[in-house]
Every structure is written in C-alpha cells, then in structure tokens.
Design a protein around this motif. Sequence first.
Motif, PDB file in Angstrom:
ATOM      1  N   TYR A 119      -3.292  22.640 -21.417  1.00 38.67           N
ATOM      2  CA  TYR A 119      -2.194  23.256 -22.157  1.00 38.67           C
ATOM      3  C   TYR A 119      -2.731  24.179 -23.233  1.00 38.67           C
ATOM      4  N   GLY A 174       0.672  19.805 -15.641  1.00 39.78           N
ATOM      5  CA  GLY A 174      -0.679  19.709 -16.175  1.00 39.78           C
ATOM      6  C   GLY A 174      -1.747  19.867 -15.105  1.00 39.78           C
ATOM      7  N   ARG A 177      -1.916  23.400 -13.937  1.00 33.23           N
ATOM      8  CA  ARG A 177      -2.580  24.208 -14.951  1.00 33.23           C
ATOM      9  C   ARG A 177      -4.095  24.056 -14.869  1.00 33.23           C
ATOM     10  N   ALA A 201      -7.207  14.769 -19.985  1.00 34.92           N
ATOM     11  CA  ALA A 201      -5.866  15.043 -20.505  1.00 34.92           C
ATOM     12  C   ALA A 201      -4.806  14.890 -19.419  1.00 34.92           C
ATOM     13  N   LEU A 202      -5.218  14.435 -18.230  1.00 33.08           N
ATOM     14  CA  LEU A 202      -4.288  14.416 -17.102  1.00 33.08           C
ATOM     15  C   LEU A 202      -3.839  13.001 -16.760  1.00 33.08           C
ATOM     16  N   ASP A 203      -2.701  12.918 -16.076  1.00 34.61           N
ATOM     17  CA  ASP A 203      -2.227  11.622 -15.567  1.00 34.61           C
ATOM     18  C   ASP A 203      -3.245  11.068 -14.577  1.00 34.61           C
TER      19      ASP A 203
ATOM     20  N   MET B   1       3.188  13.903 -21.359  1.00 32.88           N
ATOM     21  CA  MET B   1       3.251  15.154 -20.602  1.00 32.88           C
ATOM     22  C   MET B   1       4.682  15.535 -20.263  1.00 32.88           C
ATOM     23  N   GLN B   4       6.146  17.326 -22.982  1.00 34.64           N
ATOM     24  CA  GLN B   4       5.717  18.706 -23.038  1.00 34.64           C
ATOM     25  C   GLN B   4       6.515  19.559 -22.048  1.00 34.64           C
ATOM     26  N   ASN B   5       6.782  18.970 -20.882  1.00 32.60           N
ATOM     27  CA  ASN B   5       7.552  19.701 -19.886  1.00 32.60           C
ATOM     28  C   ASN B   5       8.960  19.973 -20.388  1.00 32.60           C
ATOM     29  N   ARG B 192      -8.245  28.146 -30.636  1.00 37.22           N
ATOM     30  CA  ARG B 192      -7.604  27.587 -29.450  1.00 37.22           C
ATOM     31  C   ARG B 192      -8.529  27.764 -28.251  1.00 37.22           C
TER      32      ARG B 192
END
Lengths: 341, 302
Positions: A119, A174, A177, A201-203, B1, B4-5, B192
């Motif tokens: 993200y 995610g 991405r 950072a992912l499932d 997540m 976020q979606n 970033r």
Amino acid sequence: MNVLTNQCLTASVIPAASRALVEVTDLRKSFAVGRGLFGRPRATLEAVSGVSLQVFPGEIVGLVGESGSGKTTLGRCVLRLVEPTAGTVRFDGVDLMSLTARELRAFRKHMQIIFQDPYDSINERMRIGDLVGEALTIHRLATGEARRGRIIELLEQVGLRAEFADRYPHTLSGGQRQRVGIARALAGGPQFLVADEPVSALDLSVQAQILNLLLDIRDRLNVGMLFISHDLSVVRFIADRVLVMYLGKIVESAPADALYQNAAHPYTQALLSAAPITGEGRPRQRIRLQGDLPSPVNPPTGCVFRTRCPKATSHCAAVEPPLRAIGPHHYAACHYPTASH
Amino acid sequence: MSMQNDIVSGRAMALTENSQWRQIRELFGRAPTLIRVAGVTIAACYLIALLSPLLSPYGPADQDLLARLQPPAFLDGTWSHPLGTDHLGRDVLSRLLHALNTTLVIATLGVIVGVVTGGLAGLISGLAGRRVDGIFMLLVDAQASVPLTLLALAAVALSGSSTLVLVLIVGISDYDKYARVVRSQVLVIKNRAFVESARALGASPVRVAFRHVLPSIVSPLTVLATSNFSSVVILESALSFLGVGIQPPDTSLGAMLGEARNYLITNWWLAAIPTALIVVITMAVSLLGDWLRDLFDRRLST
C-alpha cells in the motif's frame, strides 16, 4: 578474522564452479544519532557491522533476524539504496561502490527490490501499466507498442490480467498490489532481487501465493534473491540457504534444512524454539531469551549475543567469536556451538 | 486490510485518484448551497471580467465632466449611468468592470507566481540535502521578516509601477507560505516507499520530484492557493489604495477605493461599490478554500 569470514562464506550450497552473482565483503553502515548544536553527531549507531555474504544465480538466500537487527539496512546497502559506510559490493564482477550516481542509476535495471507494504510502495496516482512499465521508460528499453506488449507480458508473468494495465491501484487487493510491485521490479530484467519482507503485510492465504510466485520467478528467470524476513516458517519454505542476523552481524549461516534441523548458535536455537512447530517436529524445549536487543549504539563487548545468551561465559565477553565452519556449508559465530552432523 | 479496502472504495478516498477534477465536480454538486453559490459567483466574476470590454456601456476612462458624481440608479440616479459617475464624470459601472478584470488578472497571475516559485523552492528544499535546505529556509525566513509594504515600495521605486511588477510583488509576497507547506509535505512523502521504489528503478532526481513527489502535493497546494487568493486580492487593493499599485487612469478595485476616499461623506457609494465587490470575491474564494481544505483534511483523517 576477516580472512576467516570470507573464506568460510565463500563455500556455499551451490557448487564452487559457478561464480557468485552478488558478493558482499565486510559491509558496514553506521548512522549518526542525534546532532549537537553544530551538526556534530553525538553518537554513532552501527546498523550493519562487517557483513560478508554471497548470492549465486538462481539461489534464494534467506536473511532472518528480529526488528532492529539491521537486516533491512543490509538489504538497502547491498543495492546501494542506502550508502554503506565501508565495505564492498560486487555485482557480477562490477564494483558497485565505484559507480557514479549516473552509472548506478543505469545499473539499477540489473538489481531490484520488492517492498514490504504494497500500500505504501505503489504510487496511487499512476496507472498500473505505467507503474509496471516505469523501468522500461527510465532505461529506454521499449516504447509504444513494444512497451505495451512488454507490460502485458509482465502482468501475465505475475498472474494479473492484461486489462489491469489501465486501472489505478486503488481497485486492487493487497496481494494484487504486491504482484504489481513484483512485475515492476521485473520490468528491467534484473538478475538479482532483494525481497524485503515481501509477504509480511499480506493475509496468510495470499502469502503462500506470493511465495510460490517468487519461487516460480526464480525458476523461470534464474534470478538470485536475498529474501529478508522475520518469519522463520516463510524463510524455511522459500530459502535455499539462511543467514541469521543479530545486532548487525551474521551469527549463523547454513543451508535451510541444516539450519532448521541442527541450529548451532544459541540465538538461532532460541528463534526456532519460539516459532510454532508444524508437522512432525520433535518436541523441543522452549528457550526464553531474557531482555531486549541491546542498543546498537553501545553494543556489548566480545560476542554481541552474550548479554542474552544462556551459555555465555567470561570468554564470550572478552573475545568476539568469528564465523567459523562447524559442518558442511554450516557456519556459526559462537565459542560454544552445539555440536551437530 | 478490509478496512483499507473500505476506505479505498469510500468517497473520502476518491480524491487520491487521477480523475481528481471529475471527483471534485461531483463533490461540488453535493456541496452545501452556500459553497455552490460561492463557486458560481467566482465563475461569474471571471466571465464578466473576461467580457468587460463588451459589457461596459462606456470606456473606463471616458470623462463627462458635466455629469460628475451622479448617484447610482437605485439612489435616484438615471439609468444612463446605472452605478453613477465619479468625480471626473466617468461611468462607475464601466470602471468597475475594468477594475474587476485588472484585479482578477493580477490576483490570478500573482497566485500562480507564488505557487510556482514557492512550490519549486519547497520541492528543492525538501528533496535536496541539509545544506541546500538550510539556504532555502533562510531565504524563506528572510522573506517573512521583511515588511511587505516596504518591499513593494522599494520595488515600485526601483522599477516603476506596472502590472508585471505588481504581479511579481503580489506573487512573491506569498511564496514563503507555499514553500513551507510544500517542503513539509515533501519531507513526509519522500520517505514513502513508492518514492524509494522509483529511486530503486533508477529514476533520476528530477523524475522522482516531478513524477512521484509533486503529484502527491497538488491537493494541499490547491487548497493553499485558493485560500491565499483572497489575501492576494486584498493585498493588490491595499497597494493600489496606497498608490504604489495600479496607476490612473487605469484602475483596479483597490485603486477605485483609493480615489473614492475623498468623497466618503458626500458620495459614499463611490467607495461602497468596489468594496462590496472585494468583499464578495474574497468571501466566495475563502469559502471555497475552506470547503476544499475540509474535504482534504477529512481524507487525511480517515
């Protein structure tokens, strides 16, 4: 000690006949901590202190360590995204440290990085096609129709449909991405990838897909990979060889199977004992580490791990243990390594 | 997540898209009536200013000394001069339209000058090293410590008064604000991962600055430019009132006000009419600016 370090890490799982793709020698990176009134640093923090490592073509080297061990900084330094304080990085025979800023930019197509947070690492304001094709534009590798074709090819390579090219990232999940991030890294045709916690950072369900994608890419493109992670089970799944990092130093290096079955360094043993057991693992004793990671501004004398080590003696405080061979392709920086093999 | 979606699909996040302007138009349709009135007012002002040569019944400098200081139509005047005439018998409506044109041109160009110079200074300051940053911030601080009126008087004394000089003065007067805002945004954005990702691909510093960093600060810059617009209008009016701005017979809203000050007791409408227009413009732009800022802040806080 230096000689010994080089000598022992040169021998790898990969037959000695093939030449190392990336060869890092005695890499150091220190940061100034706090600045006085006239900009003089008050103290320095050595995030990476004298690391040597090699990555061979097609090899995935796992780099594990807890937060603050310097693994991310090491990954950045290998790519010269962060300027190392000392040491050398040779990439396919080219000394990265000798390149000018312009030469380095042109060289970057050969080596790429995959980021942790998909993200944060993807520019929301660019179309996916432009994100993936940015390296093609920067290095003038393809324009017009050829560029479009290559972008679609890259998207398909990472399991995304061609129609994604015209979309914006906010429509993606995610995992998708992260696939874009990988396609973006592959666009220049790199031989070497640094994957900086690419799945943390992912499932969980998506993690496996991304790991399989990385393995698939390795098999197809024969890229070498430095896979940075704090997750031992992820590293076990993907890595051929594993380096364990503690307070800026490599404390153990071994082929993945050897490391997971016969860890020699007390730190590695503690890490493994903290990880949940999967499958038919033999019952183990949980080794609890006391205290926190010592401050890298004031590292302990002698062995960096001695302050938390159950085996530590006065010898450990006096003499820093070099990384030395304790088995085939297996090295540990400990005065009292657990005998194995 | 999933959270976020939700945000991504939510309206609040809609501004991050490239189709920003369509989104703003859409949001504008849902905006409070006051905001829509303000938006239409501004659009109308620009349109009228653009068409002022066609709309004016007389030339802005045409004198009719026999018909001096006529009251407007709504104060028992005649419709031959709907807003009356000034002390030289010039038609106030014609002058007002011309003044509106001048003021809007100066304010718009001034804001653009401020955004470009301040934006570039902030961008360079934020991206370059410590030393360059220090020099730029010193310049910005110096700017903030010099009284603007003094600067304006000195500039006019040196180069004479012209629209160009006025645009530059008005523009530069605000550049420090833009520089500060842009710099602070750049300092956040340059850390970033997507910026590092661009560097890792081999993007040049210029490409990183304009392709990756700049697009992310367009929203706050737009908001700031909008809210500064009204202060620029007032600044131009103040300078013209003081006599260092627009020179007669040319005129601006501030200059009209300046000329009218001798007749405040006897012919108050001469001052009231341009004042009313200044108030309307600055109010409308300020309201729009606040609305834009709220939109943007809501996006930041979600």
